[in-house]
Design a protein around this motif. Structure first.
Motif, PDB file in Angstrom:
ATOM      1  N   ILE A 158      12.187   2.805   2.327  1.00  0.00           N
ATOM      2  CA  ILE A 158      12.887   3.386   1.176  1.00  0.00           C
ATOM      3  C   ILE A 158      11.946   4.268   0.361  1.00  0.00           C
ATOM      4  O   ILE A 158      12.207   5.443   0.131  1.00  0.00           O
ATOM      5  CB  ILE A 158      13.479   2.293   0.262  1.00  0.00           C
ATOM      6  CG1 ILE A 158      14.358   1.333   1.087  1.00  0.00           C
ATOM      7  CG2 ILE A 158      14.273   2.939  -0.875  1.00  0.00           C
ATOM      8  CD1 ILE A 158      15.553   1.983   1.732  1.00  0.00           C
ATOM      9  N   GLY A 159      10.836   3.709  -0.104  1.00  0.00           N
ATOM     10  CA  GLY A 159       9.858   4.481  -0.867  1.00  0.00           C
ATOM     11  C   GLY A 159       9.644   4.000  -2.288  1.00  0.00           C
ATOM     12  O   GLY A 159       8.750   4.491  -2.974  1.00  0.00           O
ATOM     13  N   VAL A 160      10.422   2.993  -2.751  1.00  0.00           N
ATOM     14  CA  VAL A 160      10.267   2.557  -4.139  1.00  0.00           C
ATOM     15  C   VAL A 160       8.920   1.884  -4.391  1.00  0.00           C
ATOM     16  O   VAL A 160       8.404   1.888  -5.512  1.00  0.00           O
ATOM     17  CB  VAL A 160      11.413   1.605  -4.570  1.00  0.00           C
ATOM     18  CG1 VAL A 160      12.744   2.328  -4.548  1.00  0.00           C
ATOM     19  CG2 VAL A 160      11.460   0.351  -3.694  1.00  0.00           C
ATOM     20  N   ALA A 161       8.342   1.288  -3.346  1.00  0.00           N
ATOM     21  CA  ALA A 161       7.065   0.587  -3.498  1.00  0.00           C
ATOM     22  C   ALA A 161       5.887   1.375  -2.940  1.00  0.00           C
ATOM     23  O   ALA A 161       4.752   0.902  -2.960  1.00  0.00           O
ATOM     24  CB  ALA A 161       7.130  -0.788  -2.814  1.00  0.00           C
ATOM     25  N   LYS A 162       6.138   2.574  -2.471  1.00  0.00           N
ATOM     26  CA  LYS A 162       5.092   3.338  -1.789  1.00  0.00           C
ATOM     27  C   LYS A 162       3.921   3.681  -2.700  1.00  0.00           C
ATOM     28  O   LYS A 162       2.792   3.860  -2.241  1.00  0.00           O
ATOM     29  CB  LYS A 162       5.688   4.619  -1.214  1.00  0.00           C
ATOM     30  CG  LYS A 162       4.727   5.397  -0.315  1.00  0.00           C
ATOM     31  CD  LYS A 162       5.397   6.622   0.292  1.00  0.00           C
ATOM     32  CE  LYS A 162       4.430   7.410   1.163  1.00  0.00           C
ATOM     33  NZ  LYS A 162       5.071   8.604   1.757  1.00  0.00           N
ATOM     34  N   TYR A 163       4.171   3.732  -4.025  1.00  0.00           N
ATOM     35  CA  TYR A 163       3.101   4.143  -4.943  1.00  0.00           C
ATOM     36  C   TYR A 163       1.906   3.199  -4.913  1.00  0.00           C
ATOM     37  O   TYR A 163       0.800   3.565  -5.331  1.00  0.00           O
ATOM     38  CB  TYR A 163       3.641   4.286  -6.370  1.00  0.00           C
ATOM     39  CG  TYR A 163       3.919   2.988  -7.081  1.00  0.00           C
ATOM     40  CD1 TYR A 163       2.924   2.347  -7.817  1.00  0.00           C
ATOM     41  CD2 TYR A 163       5.173   2.396  -7.039  1.00  0.00           C
ATOM     42  CE1 TYR A 163       3.172   1.159  -8.486  1.00  0.00           C
ATOM     43  CE2 TYR A 163       5.433   1.218  -7.703  1.00  0.00           C
ATOM     44  CZ  TYR A 163       4.429   0.596  -8.419  1.00  0.00           C
ATOM     45  OH  TYR A 163       4.684  -0.592  -9.068  1.00  0.00           O
ATOM     46  N   ILE A 164       2.093   1.964  -4.425  1.00  0.00           N
ATOM     47  CA  ILE A 164       0.959   1.042  -4.382  1.00  0.00           C
ATOM     48  C   ILE A 164      -0.094   1.506  -3.377  1.00  0.00           C
ATOM     49  O   ILE A 164      -1.234   1.027  -3.408  1.00  0.00           O
ATOM     50  CB  ILE A 164       1.391  -0.408  -4.055  1.00  0.00           C
ATOM     51  CG1 ILE A 164       2.013  -0.504  -2.659  1.00  0.00           C
ATOM     52  CG2 ILE A 164       2.337  -0.929  -5.119  1.00  0.00           C
ATOM     53  CD1 ILE A 164       2.362  -1.934  -2.243  1.00  0.00           C
ATOM     54  N   THR A 165       0.260   2.443  -2.493  1.00  0.00           N
ATOM     55  CA  THR A 165      -0.696   2.965  -1.516  1.00  0.00           C
ATOM     56  C   THR A 165      -1.215   4.349  -1.887  1.00  0.00           C
ATOM     57  O   THR A 165      -2.031   4.909  -1.148  1.00  0.00           O
ATOM     58  CB  THR A 165      -0.056   3.044  -0.109  1.00  0.00           C
ATOM     59  OG1 THR A 165       1.042   3.982  -0.131  1.00  0.00           O
ATOM     60  CG2 THR A 165       0.460   1.682   0.330  1.00  0.00           C
ATOM     61  N   TRP A 166      -0.741   4.914  -3.010  1.00  0.00           N
ATOM     62  CA  TRP A 166      -1.261   6.217  -3.426  1.00  0.00           C
ATOM     63  C   TRP A 166      -2.765   6.119  -3.690  1.00  0.00           C
ATOM     64  O   TRP A 166      -3.242   5.092  -4.239  1.00  0.00           O
ATOM     65  CB  TRP A 166      -0.585   6.686  -4.697  1.00  0.00           C
ATOM     66  CG  TRP A 166       0.856   7.052  -4.565  1.00  0.00           C
ATOM     67  CD1 TRP A 166       1.598   7.122  -3.427  1.00  0.00           C
ATOM     68  CD2 TRP A 166       1.740   7.397  -5.647  1.00  0.00           C
ATOM     69  NE1 TRP A 166       2.885   7.487  -3.722  1.00  0.00           N
ATOM     70  CE2 TRP A 166       2.998   7.662  -5.063  1.00  0.00           C
ATOM     71  CE3 TRP A 166       1.581   7.502  -7.031  1.00  0.00           C
ATOM     72  CZ2 TRP A 166       4.103   8.026  -5.834  1.00  0.00           C
ATOM     73  CZ3 TRP A 166       2.673   7.868  -7.785  1.00  0.00           C
ATOM     74  CH2 TRP A 166       3.916   8.138  -7.197  1.00  0.00           C
ATOM     75  N   THR A 173      -3.096  -1.888 -11.116  1.00  0.00           N
ATOM     76  CA  THR A 173      -1.654  -1.708 -10.912  1.00  0.00           C
ATOM     77  C   THR A 173      -1.193  -2.436  -9.665  1.00  0.00           C
ATOM     78  O   THR A 173      -0.138  -3.083  -9.654  1.00  0.00           O
ATOM     79  CB  THR A 173      -1.324  -0.206 -10.793  1.00  0.00           C
ATOM     80  OG1 THR A 173      -1.677   0.444 -12.027  1.00  0.00           O
ATOM     81  CG2 THR A 173       0.154   0.003 -10.517  1.00  0.00           C
ATOM     82  N   ARG A 174      -1.986  -2.363  -8.607  1.00  0.00           N
ATOM     83  CA  ARG A 174      -1.579  -2.991  -7.343  1.00  0.00           C
ATOM     84  C   ARG A 174      -1.450  -4.506  -7.459  1.00  0.00           C
ATOM     85  O   ARG A 174      -0.509  -5.104  -6.940  1.00  0.00           O
ATOM     86  CB  ARG A 174      -2.591  -2.636  -6.245  1.00  0.00           C
ATOM     87  CG  ARG A 174      -2.487  -1.190  -5.791  1.00  0.00           C
ATOM     88  CD  ARG A 174      -3.614  -0.801  -4.870  1.00  0.00           C
ATOM     89  NE  ARG A 174      -3.486   0.595  -4.436  1.00  0.00           N
ATOM     90  CZ  ARG A 174      -4.489   1.359  -4.092  1.00  0.00           C
ATOM     91  NH1 ARG A 174      -5.728   0.884  -4.128  1.00  0.00           N
ATOM     92  NH2 ARG A 174      -4.275   2.611  -3.712  1.00  0.00           N
ATOM     93  N   ILE A 175      -2.384  -5.147  -8.146  1.00  0.00           N
ATOM     94  CA  ILE A 175      -2.349  -6.607  -8.198  1.00  0.00           C
ATOM     95  C   ILE A 175      -1.489  -7.133  -9.340  1.00  0.00           C
ATOM     96  O   ILE A 175      -1.301  -8.341  -9.461  1.00  0.00           O
ATOM     97  CB  ILE A 175      -3.772  -7.196  -8.303  1.00  0.00           C
ATOM     98  CG1 ILE A 175      -4.411  -6.824  -9.642  1.00  0.00           C
ATOM     99  CG2 ILE A 175      -4.625  -6.773  -7.137  1.00  0.00           C
ATOM    100  CD1 ILE A 175      -5.788  -7.443  -9.835  1.00  0.00           C
ATOM    101  N   THR A 176      -0.958  -6.226 -10.166  1.00  0.00           N
ATOM    102  CA  THR A 176      -0.075  -6.678 -11.243  1.00  0.00           C
ATOM    103  C   THR A 176       1.341  -6.124 -11.070  1.00  0.00           C
ATOM    104  O   THR A 176       2.061  -5.947 -12.044  1.00  0.00           O
ATOM    105  CB  THR A 176      -0.619  -6.260 -12.624  1.00  0.00           C
ATOM    106  OG1 THR A 176      -0.849  -4.836 -12.630  1.00  0.00           O
ATOM    107  CG2 THR A 176      -1.900  -6.994 -12.963  1.00  0.00           C
TER     108      THR A 176
END
Length: 301
Positions: A158-166, A173-176
Motif C-alpha cells: 500500500i505505502g502507508v508505512a513506507k516512510y519508516i524506510t526513507w 521515529t522508527r521505534i516510536t
C-alpha cells in the motif's frame, strides 16, 4: 490580523517554520487546544445522552473502571514520551527537531491524546470516534508490514508505512511508530466495545474534517532543511516532507491510480473535498467490515 498571518503556514521557505520555535510551538499548542475545545463541546452538545449516568457508573465493576484508567494513563504517558524522545533525539538538526512539533499533530498522534482524555472523562464516543477516524490508516499498517515481510522486506503493497524506510527517517521515529498497531485494540478494549456504532461513525467524520482543516491552515506541506554534500540522499533531505493529515496532497507513497486526486493541481477546496469524502467512505468500510465485528467477536468472549 497580524496574529492570524503569523499562525497561518507560509510555505517551505518561510523562516518562521525553520529558524524559530515560535511557530512550531504555537501550531502544536493551538492544534490541541482547538480540537479539545471543539470536539468536547460538540460531543457534549450532540451526544451528551450517550455519556454514562451516575447509576451506570455505580454498576460498573471496580475492575472495569480500573482498566479504563490504566489504559488512559498508559496511552497518555506514551504520547508524552513519544513527543519528548523524538524532539531530544533530533537535537543535531534544529529544523528537523522543530518539525517534530508539526508531525505530532497527525491524527494518529492526537488520537492518543484525545483517547486518553476521553477515557478519563468517560466520553466513549469521543474515544471511539478517533478510533474510526484512523481506522483506514492503521488497519492498512497491518497490510503494509505483512506484505513487506513476505516480500523479503523489499516492497510495501500500500505505502502507508513506507516512510519508516526513507533515508531521512530518524530511528526515533522508527521505534516510536508502534502505536499504529496497538491504538485501536487498546482503546476499544478500554471502552469495553463499541456501543453506538452509527453515532461513533458520524462523530469520526467531524473529527477528520476538523483535524485536516486545522492542519491545512497551520502546518506547511514541506519545510526547507539545510543539507550538506551532493549525494542523492542529501538532495532528498533538502525538503522535509510533512503533509500532516494529508492536508496538502495524498501521501506520496500511495501510488494507486484510482486514488490520485491532485494530478490536475486542483484548488484547495476541491482537493479537500475529494480527499475527505473518500476518507470517510474508506473509514466506514473498514469500521463496519473489520473493526466493529472484530471488537464484538473478541470482547463478547
Amino acid at each position: 490580523k497580524m496574529l492570524i498571518k503569523f499562525l497561518s503556514q507560509s510555505g517551505p521557505r518561510a523562516q518562521k517554520h525553520a529558524s524559530s520555535w515560535a511557530h512550531p510551538i504555537s501550531t502544536f499548542v493551538l492544534h490541541y487546544f482547538l480540537i479539545t475545545l471543539i470536539l468536547i463541546s460538540v460531543h457534549d452538545y450532540t451526544l451528551g445522552d450517550k455519556m454514562m449516568t451516575t447509576d451506570e457508573l455505580l454498576l460498573r465493576s471496580i475492575e472495569e473502571e480500573q482498566k479504563r484508567q490504566n489504559v488512559a494513563k498508559y496511552v497518555f504517558v506514551y504520547f508524552s514520551i513519544l513527543l519528548i524522545y523524538r524532539v531530544l533525539q533530533n537535537s543535531g538538526n534544529k529544523v528537523i527537531q522543530r518539525s517534530i512539533l508539526y508531525e505530532n499533530t497527525w491524527l494518529c498522534n492526537s488520537t492518543l491524546f484525545m483517547g486518553a482524555l476521553g477515557l478519563w472523562t468517560r466520553r466513549d464516543v469521543l474515544v471511539l470516534g478517533h478510533v474510526v477516524a484512523v481506522s483506514i490508516d492503521q488497519v492498512l499498517w497491518y497490510v503494509d508490514l505483512t506484505g513487506w515481510a513476505f516480500s523479503g522486506f523489499k516492497k510495501f503493497p500500500i505505502g502507508v508505512a513506507k516512510y519508516i524506510t526513507w533515508p531521512q527517517t530518524s530511528w526515533a521515529t522508527r521505534i516510536t511508530c508502534t502505536h499504529h498497531l496497538w491504538t485501536i485494540p487498546s482503546l476499544v478494549y478500554a471502552c469495553g466495545g463499541i456501543q453506538f456504532p452509527f453515532e461513533t461513525y458520524l462523530f469520526s467524520i467531524f473529527i477528520v474534517v476538523l483535524n485536516v482543516s486545522i492542519s491545512r491552515w497551520l502546518t506547511p506541506f514541506v519545510i526547507e532543511v539545510q543539507s550538506k554534500g551532493n549525494s542523492n540522499d542529501d538532495k532528498y533531505e533538502v525538503l522535509k516532507y510533512l503533509n500532516v493529515n494529508l492536508a496538502h496532497e495524498l501521501w506520496r507513497d500511495i501510488t494507486f491510480e484510482v486514488l490520485q486526486i491532485q494530478r490536475d493541481n486542483p484548488p484547495t477546496f476541491v482537493y479537500l473535498f475529494r480527499l475527505l469524502w473518500r476518507w470517510q467512505i474508506f473509514n466506514g468500510i473498514v469500521f463496519y467490515a473489520v473493526v466493529f465485528p472484530l471488537s464484538n467477536f473478541f470482547l463478547s468472549r
